[in-house]
Design an enzyme around this catalytic site. Structure first.
Site, mmCIF file in Angstrom:
data_model
loop_
_atom_site.group_PDB
_atom_site.id
_atom_site.type_symbol
_atom_site.label_atom_id
_atom_site.label_comp_id
_atom_site.label_asym_id
_atom_site.label_seq_id
_atom_site.Cartn_x
_atom_site.Cartn_y
_atom_site.Cartn_z
ATOM 1 N N THR A 419 0.893 -1.149 0.070
ATOM 2 C CA THR A 419 0.171 -0.114 0.019
ATOM 3 C C THR A 419 0.754 1.013 -0.075
ATOM 4 O O THR A 419 2.128 1.086 0.328
ATOM 5 C CB THR A 419 -0.866 -0.111 1.399
ATOM 6 O OG1 THR A 419 -0.092 0.461 2.441
ATOM 7 C CG2 THR A 419 -1.679 -1.221 1.514
ATOM 8 N N CYS A 420 0.273 2.390 -0.262
ATOM 9 C CA CYS A 420 1.012 3.683 -0.158
ATOM 10 C C CYS A 420 0.239 4.401 1.168
ATOM 11 O O CYS A 420 0.026 5.728 1.020
ATOM 12 C CB CYS A 420 0.680 4.560 -1.093
ATOM 13 S SG CYS A 420 1.325 3.895 -3.026
#
Length: 448
Positions: A419-420
């Protein structure tokens, strides 16, 4: 508005990291359409500025990638300063004195942001730029009010003791912008189109010098990344110049943040010669291409899930052909709708999950939305520096659903989850919950 003849309408400031863009009229129209869809809607008893109805707001139409990026950047900037810009319109008297319909308020707001950014100086356009009546009308009105608008801005800065308007932003947003302005530029080498040696030689001809450490980056220098052997690092202020280089235009060098390269290399590190790969979502395109490049000698297929429309499939295929990526296959079904026993996927041993997330850890929100095809409504949260608990909960549920489904593929031996986000709710917590989930009636891998 004055005119001049020039190749393009761009003024550069003396700072190497700052540029003032003289946006063409269509950028303002598109930015207004984007802003209309993402601006913060206030309760009825707190509405002082009306934006009209969203029902008739048509989708923006971009003539090229630069126009698209400019439009989103302008809309996002206006969103960050929405309260300030509305206050300026009210305090100056502009809002109540001008005969403009509510549906044009978004255009007024994005143009006011640009006007104050240019210190209320006129905009200069090249003779080839198309002139749009709505933009010209708003620009004329703003320029006729520039003294009062500037005075209203000054009053706001005094009220908040802000030397510049950036200090009016939440501290988390200011720090994020400061970090983003110093982040180096990363670019991976597409070795299907150019060898590492060829890229080095081209950079040398362009005046670049290779150095050993990112801490030494300055001027025309670059270095190799210590974790990914095909990844180059450049100084932060070279992004625009690099984007125009022939190597980048021809997809020999791909500008992309390091987190995506780490995901691609993680997949490769877990792969054996004839293993196939499942990519759970059809974004980001460059990450899928990077995996393809890294596995081009592995006799592997990459199955990309969720390519629902023919236009999207053709868009991806065109890009992959240009990048000379040949081992990518498209699946129309969403990942969570695919049966783990699907005969097409029985050689798949690796799944890459890059689910929709809050983007709270990214440096450039606009790049995240455009390249990762994130939800534009996330810009509301990113403009304020926090993500609501409800949105985090919704995102985490979706992420957990994908991870649980991935663990049902009995022949898959590894899952790469990326994820970011900076929030545990989207990272450690999701993984912990997935590991605790019992897959009743299904033989799954004993994941750790």
């Amino acid at each position: 508005m004055s005119e001049f003849s020039s190749k393009d309408s761009l003024l550069r400031c003396s700072s190497s990291t700052t540029e003032i863009v003289n946006y063409p009229d269509e950028v303002f129209i598109n930015a207004a359409k984007i802003f209309q869809g993402i601006h913060r809607k206030k309760p009825p008893d707190r509405i002082l500025v009306n934006y009209g109805s969203d029902i008739e707001n048509s989708a923006p139409e971009f003539k090229d990638e630069r126009s698209q990026r400019w439009s989103y950047e302008l809309a996002f900037s206006a969103l960050k300063y929405q309260d300030l810009l509305e206050t300026i319109l009210l305090v100056s008297g502009f809002y109540h004195s001008q005969p403009l319909p509510d549906e044009m308020t978004s255009l007024v707001v994005v143009m006011l942001y640009d006007f104050q950014y240019r210190k209320f100086q006129p905009r200069y356009l090249s003779n080839k730029d198309e002139v749009l009546e709505e933009v010209q009308e708003v620009e004329t009105l703003l320029e006729s009010y520039k003294t009062k608008l500037a005075a209203a801005l000054a009053k706001c800065r005094i009220k908040y003791a802000a030397p510049t308007i950036e200090y009016i932003l939440p501290e988390t947003v200011r720090k994020q912008e400061q970090r983003a302005s110093t982040l180096p530029v990363y670019a991976w080498i597409n070795t299907t189109k150019a060898s590492i040696t060829e890229v080095f030689n081209t950079l040398k001809r362009e005046g670049f010098t290779q150095i050993d450490s990112p801490s030494e980056l300055d001027g025309y220098t670059y270095c190799m990344d210590h974790h990914c052997q095909d990844l180059l690092i450049f100084p932060a202020h070279f992004k625009e110049e690099l984007a125009n280089m022939e190597m980048v235009v021809n997809y020999q060098l791909i500008l992309q943040d390091k987190s995506h390269s780490l995901a691609a290399h993680s997949v490769k590190a877990l792969l054996n010669m004839d293993d196939d790969i499942i990519v759970a979502s059809p974004y980001p395109d460059y990450t899928i291409a990077h995996i393809s490049v890294l596995t081009s000698q592995y006799s592997s297929n990459i199955y990309v899930c969720g390519v629902k429309s023919e236009s999207r499939e053709e868009e991806m295929l065109d890009l992959f052909r240009s990048m000379e990526c040949r081992n990518i296959k498209m699946l129309k079904e969403s990942f969570t709708d695919i049966d783990p026993t699907d005969p097409r996927l029985q050689k798949a041993k690796i799944i890459l999950l890059m689910p929709l997330c809050s983007g709270s850890g990214i440096g450039d929100p606009v790049e995240f939305i455009l390249n990762d095809h994130g939800d534009t409504s996330l810009l509301q949260d990113l403009s304020q520096g926090y993500v609501s608990a409800d949105r985090l909960n919704d995102l985490a549920k979706h992420q957990l659903s994908e991870l649980n489904h991935a663990m049902k593929f009995s022949k898959v031996q590894a899952i790469v989850y990326c994820t970011c986000s900076i929030y545990p709710e989207e990272n450690e917590n999701v993984i912990s919950q997935a590991l605790q989930t019992k897959l009743e009636g299904i033989k799954g891998q004993p994941y750790r």
